[in-house]
Design a protein around this motif. Structure first.
Motif: not given
Length: 314
Positions: A249-263
């Protein structure tokens, strides 16, 4: 010319307030967007309040992992409340003006809370690292005092940096226009309105982003590299599955957060357009906070059981 727009003083034009254009270029969608954003805001508040409540009242969730999850849910409530209520107000009233102090305050809180989220995700990854890589020492390392210290550091450490950055950005002279082609006060559209060379300001923004986003991200990567190495050494498939499930769960949230912020913030300037910037920002400030409670509740049996107990009692 009105004070709220621009006033010439010698060779310098001074902006006294901004106009948030938001979705004004889609007048036929105003009612639809108002309904959608209202529903999303209710979902975000409801989901995160439920998570926060069970981490406080349920005795089975009185663990460091859920202490940080409760902090994270409260942070998400604050984070989305900085922008979404103002977006709804602009749509409902069609009053799109915002004074410089109000705009600066919104930007400052948006930056602080976004960075707090980054730091808190790093703290949560450290908690998982200790739990999986040093399970015998976990109760000693992640004691109550240490958890409170880590949470306080995640909440408070970004404040001085972003207060200073906000003051620095708003020391610019805004003379090109007072119209922000966005639905909240964010750094890129604000800097676009500045007159003169903004290279040093943009450089400062990137340096702060490196400090407040990239450093925690590397700490998360370091934690998970250790976690994965430890999990792969476990002798049973059941043990590996259980260890990975506590991190999923934590890893999925990290991917969503950093993925959207990076884009949103690290795309080349040549790829920027106001329409795409708004779309990516919606994903970043609305979709991710809406998904986080669902991710944690659907993938965690203890959270599901605590939610059932709470709802049955009510």
């Amino acid at each position: 010319m009105r004070d709220g727009e621009r006033r010439a003083e010698g060779n310098v034009s001074t902006v006294k307030e901004f106009v948030l254009l938001g979705f004004s270029d889609h007048p036929n969608l105003q009612g639809f967007l108002s309904g959608i954003f209202s529903i999303i805001y209710i979902i975000i508040l409801t989901g995160n309040i439920l998570i926060l409540t069970i981490t406080v009242v349920d005795p089975t969730l009185q663990k460091p992992m859920y202490f940080f999850l409760g902090n994270f849910s409260f942070l998400e409530i604050c984070y989305v409340s900085v922008t979404l209520p103002r977006i709804l107000f602009n749509i409902w009233t069609q009053i799109r003006t915002m004074s410089l102090p109000v705009c600066a305050t919104q930007l400052c809180f948006f930056l602080i809370l976004g960075t707090n989220e980054s730091f808190l995700l790093a703290v949560m990854s450290y908690d998982r690292y200790v739990a999986i890589c040093n399970p015998l020492h976990y109760p000693l390392v992640m004691n109550t005092k240490k958890c409170i210290q880590l949470a306080a550091a995640a909440w408070l450490s970004a404040m001085p940096v972003h207060i200073g950055l906000t003051c620095y950005i708003f020391s610019l002279h805004f003379c090109h226009s007072n119209q922000i082609d966005h639905f909240f006060c964010d750094i890129p559209p604000i800097i676009k309105l500045a007159c003169g060379d903004t290279f040093l300001y943009e450089l400062s923004v990137y340096l702060v982003a490196m400090l407040c986003a990239i450093v925690p991200f590397w700490l998360i990567l370091a934690s998970y590299s250790k976690i994965i190495s430890t999990v792969l050494k476990l002798s049973t498939a059941q043990g590996r599955g259980k260890a990975f499930s506590t991190c999923a769960s934590h890893l999925l949230v990290v991917v969503l957060f950093y993925g959207s912020a990076s884009i949103t913030y690290f795309r080349p300037k040549s790829n920027h357009s106001s329409g795409l910037d708004k779309l990516y920002s919606l994903f970043y400030i609305i979709f991710t906070p809406m998904m986080n409670p669902l991710i944690y509740s659907l993938r965690n049996k203890e959270v599901i059981m605590a939610l059932r107990t709470l709802l049955l009692k009510s």
